[in-house]
Scaffold this active site. Sequence first.
Site, PDB file in Angstrom:
ATOM      1  N   GLY A   9      87.580 -20.072  32.379  1.00  0.00           N
ATOM      2  CA  GLY A   9      87.046 -18.649  32.397  1.00  0.00           C
ATOM      3  C   GLY A   9      87.114 -18.302  33.856  1.00  0.00           C
ATOM      4  N   GLU A  30      85.766 -24.267  43.999  1.00  0.00           N
ATOM      5  CA  GLU A  30      86.059 -25.422  43.129  1.00  0.00           C
ATOM      6  C   GLU A  30      85.620 -26.779  43.650  1.00  0.00           C
ATOM      7  OE1 GLU A  30      85.373 -27.864  40.327  1.00  0.00           O
ATOM      8  OE2 GLU A  30      86.139 -25.812  39.577  1.00  0.00           O
ATOM      9  N   THR A  52      86.517 -28.228  32.913  1.00  0.00           N
ATOM     10  CA  THR A  52      86.343 -29.112  31.841  1.00  0.00           C
ATOM     11  C   THR A  52      87.608 -29.287  30.855  1.00  0.00           C
ATOM     12  OG1 THR A  52      83.895 -29.038  32.117  1.00  0.00           O
ATOM     13  CG2 THR A  52      84.784 -29.989  29.825  1.00  0.00           C
ATOM     14  N   CYS A  53      87.858 -28.388  30.334  1.00  0.00           N
ATOM     15  CA  CYS A  53      89.044 -28.511  29.133  1.00  0.00           C
ATOM     16  C   CYS A  53      90.269 -29.114  29.786  1.00  0.00           C
ATOM     17  CB  CYS A  53      89.283 -27.159  28.806  1.00  0.00           C
ATOM     18  SG  CYS A  53      90.688 -27.021  27.571  1.00  0.00           S
ATOM     19  N   CYS A 109      89.245 -31.248  26.387  1.00  0.00           N
ATOM     20  CA  CYS A 109      89.845 -31.017  25.155  1.00  0.00           C
ATOM     21  C   CYS A 109      91.240 -31.244  25.440  1.00  0.00           C
ATOM     22  CB  CYS A 109      89.932 -29.281  24.578  1.00  0.00           C
ATOM     23  SG  CYS A 109      89.705 -28.153  25.883  1.00  0.00           S
ATOM     24  N   LYS A 121      91.704 -35.049  25.733  1.00  0.00           N
ATOM     25  CA  LYS A 121      91.369 -35.596  24.562  1.00  0.00           C
ATOM     26  C   LYS A 121      92.445 -35.520  23.330  1.00  0.00           C
ATOM     27  CE  LYS A 121      89.161 -33.166  21.957  1.00  0.00           C
ATOM     28  NZ  LYS A 121      88.037 -32.120  21.833  1.00  0.00           N
ATOM     29  N   TYR A 174      97.483 -24.664  37.550  1.00  0.00           N
ATOM     30  CA  TYR A 174      96.299 -23.799  37.608  1.00  0.00           C
ATOM     31  C   TYR A 174      96.262 -23.306  39.062  1.00  0.00           C
ATOM     32  CZ  TYR A 174      94.196 -24.000  33.025  1.00  0.00           C
ATOM     33  OH  TYR A 174      93.904 -23.625  31.523  1.00  0.00           O
ATOM     34  N   ALA A 212      80.261 -24.240  46.103  1.00  0.00           N
ATOM     35  CA  ALA A 212      79.696 -22.997  46.649  1.00  0.00           C
ATOM     36  C   ALA A 212      78.520 -22.758  46.290  1.00  0.00           C
ATOM     37  CB  ALA A 212      80.656 -21.952  46.379  1.00  0.00           C
ATOM     38  N   TYR A 224      81.004 -33.193  17.611  1.00  0.00           N
ATOM     39  CA  TYR A 224      82.563 -32.940  17.629  1.00  0.00           C
ATOM     40  C   TYR A 224      83.063 -34.120  18.767  1.00  0.00           C
ATOM     41  CZ  TYR A 224      82.637 -30.088  21.646  1.00  0.00           C
ATOM     42  OH  TYR A 224      82.765 -29.641  22.809  1.00  0.00           O
ATOM     43  N   GLU A 240      85.005 -37.293  17.378  1.00  0.00           N
ATOM     44  CA  GLU A 240      86.590 -37.328  17.747  1.00  0.00           C
ATOM     45  C   GLU A 240      86.614 -38.828  18.443  1.00  0.00           C
ATOM     46  OE1 GLU A 240      87.253 -32.579  18.426  1.00  0.00           O
ATOM     47  OE2 GLU A 240      86.271 -33.814  20.163  1.00  0.00           O
ATOM     48  N   ARG A 245      76.493 -30.976  12.807  1.00  0.00           N
ATOM     49  CA  ARG A 245      75.415 -29.787  12.615  1.00  0.00           C
ATOM     50  C   ARG A 245      76.215 -28.365  12.827  1.00  0.00           C
ATOM     51  NH1 ARG A 245      70.435 -30.092  11.415  1.00  0.00           N
ATOM     52  NH2 ARG A 245      70.219 -32.161  12.571  1.00  0.00           N
ATOM     53  N   THR A 252      86.432 -23.188  25.039  1.00  0.00           N
ATOM     54  CA  THR A 252      87.431 -22.733  25.943  1.00  0.00           C
ATOM     55  C   THR A 252      87.913 -21.364  26.051  1.00  0.00           C
ATOM     56  OG1 THR A 252      87.872 -25.011  26.673  1.00  0.00           O
ATOM     57  CG2 THR A 252      89.446 -23.537  27.390  1.00  0.00           C
ATOM     58  N   HIS A 264     106.171 -23.755  -0.702  1.00  0.00           N
ATOM     59  CA  HIS A 264     106.347 -24.929  -1.147  1.00  0.00           C
ATOM     60  C   HIS A 264     107.485 -25.904  -0.770  1.00  0.00           C
ATOM     61  CE1 HIS A 264     105.341 -27.825  -4.501  1.00  0.00           C
ATOM     62  NE2 HIS A 264     106.424 -27.636  -4.846  1.00  0.00           N
ATOM     63  N   GLU A 285     100.113 -24.230   1.380  1.00  0.00           N
ATOM     64  CA  GLU A 285      99.877 -23.467   0.076  1.00  0.00           C
ATOM     65  C   GLU A 285      98.652 -23.295  -0.797  1.00  0.00           C
ATOM     66  OE1 GLU A 285     102.506 -24.619  -3.249  1.00  0.00           O
ATOM     67  OE2 GLU A 285     102.670 -26.624  -2.105  1.00  0.00           O
TER      68      GLU A 285
END
Length: 448
Positions: free
Chosen positions: A16, A35, A42-43, A48, A51, A99, A115, A178, A182, A205, A312, A437, A442
Site C-alpha cells: 500500500g 522503511e 509483509t506480502c 503471500c 508462502k 520494489y 520513522a 488461512y 496453508e 471462520r 494485499t 470442455h 465448466e
Amino acid sequence: MSDYDYDLFVIGAGSGGVRAARISAAHGAKVAVAEEYRVGGTCVIRGCVPKKLLVYGAHFAEDLKDARRFGWDVPECGFNWKTLRDNVLADVDRLNGIYQQTLDTNSVTTFHERATIAGPHEIALASGEKVTARYILVATGAWPMVPDIEGAEHGITSNEVFHIDEMPKRVVIAGGGYIANEFAGIFHEFGAHVTIVNRSDTILRGYDTQIRDRLLQISMVKGINFRFNAPFEKIEKNEDGTLCVRIKGGDPIACDLLLFATGRQPNSKGLGLENAGVELDDQGAIKVDEFSKTSCESVYAVGDVTNRVQLTPVAIREGHAFADTVFGNNPRKVDYTNIPSAVFSHPPIGAVGMTEAEARNKLGTVKVYTSDFRAMKNVLANRNERALYKMIVDAATDKVVGLHMIGPDAPEILQAAAVAVKAGLTKQDFDDTVALHPSMAEELVLLK
C-alpha cells in the site's frame, strides 16, 4: 517554495505504501518513504509471495506420485528443504530490489530506518533527523499475534517460518485461519506430522460452512490432526530442543516446531500517533474515513494498519485511491463489496460474495446450486479427493451473490468468475454461457 520538506511522507514501504508513494509522485508530489526493514512489506518479504512459492513446492509431493499413474517412471524422490528455502529467499531478494527500483525510478526518497510521527506535519527518523511533510501516510501493516502464555517464546510466527534451518518432523500449528491451514498443508506435504490446535471448534471462520467442512474432511484423510476447543496452557522446552505443548483439558503434544498462526494485529504501537491526535480503535487499528483520512487532517492511513480488509490488493487500491484523492484532484473511494479471497490450502479455496448463511440472513430466500465432483486428473491418479463448487443466488432477482469453491486451481478459476459476481450477472447469464470442455471451470455454467 513549499513550507515542508516533502509533500508526502509515507511510513512503511509495503504494497500500500509503495503504491501510494509511486502514484503521488506521478501526480507531481515530492515524496519520501521510510522503511525500517525491507522494501516490499509483509506480502513480498514474509507473506503471500514466499508462502505461495512454498505451496508450489509442496504440490510436487502429490504430483510426483500422481505422475506414475500417467505413465511416468518417477523414482523415489527426496526433498531438500534448504534448497527450496534458499531459492525462495533469493526470489524475495529479487522482488525487494524491484520494489526499491520502482521507488527510485519515480524519484521517491527512501529512508532505510524507522520513522515515527512527532507532530501533525513532523516525522522523526531513527538517525535523529527530523523532516516535515504536508501529509503523512501510515502504511505499516499488521504483525503476527502471539498468545500470552508461559513458554510462548519457544514458538515462531509466519515471520520466521521461511527461515527455519531444518524441516521439522512434528509440527504444532496454533490457530484455525488461512495461515494455519496453508502451512498445515505445506508442512504435511514436506513429510511432517502436523497437528492444528484451535481454541474454538471452527476453522476458516468467515468462509462458507460446506467449503470449510470439506477442507477439514480432506485434511483429516490426508493425516493432518486437529484439536478443537483446545486453549494452550503452557509450552515447555526439553533438553534435546523438542517442545511439549500442554493443552487445557487434553493430552500434551510433543513437537519439534510450534507455529503461532493466531491472527494479526495492526502494527500501530510506538509510531507516535498520539503526537498528531490520531485515534485508534480498541484493536489498535487506526480509525479512518472513507478516504483513508484519520482524525488528524494531515495524517492518512491505508492497508492492514487500518484493519478494514487485510488483503494485499486492498491495501494497493487504498494507496492508489489516497494518491488520486490528495494529489490527483480525483477523490476516490475503495469499493469493499465482493472482494475475492483465497486460501492456498491443499486443496485450495476460492470465494467471492456472500456465504449461504449470510445470504439467507440478508436476502431471506436464496437458491443454492452445487457441484460435487472428482477432477479428471484425480480420477486417473486414483485420488479420491473431491472438489466442491457452490453458487448462491438471490431468488428474487436471479442475481449470483456468492461463489465458493474448493478444488484444484480454485483461486485461478474464481478470479475470473469474481468479475461476473462483481458485475451483478444472473444465474441465467452463467447458464447461457457455453461450457469449455473438458475443464473443471465448466462446472460453473452447468450447475443444477
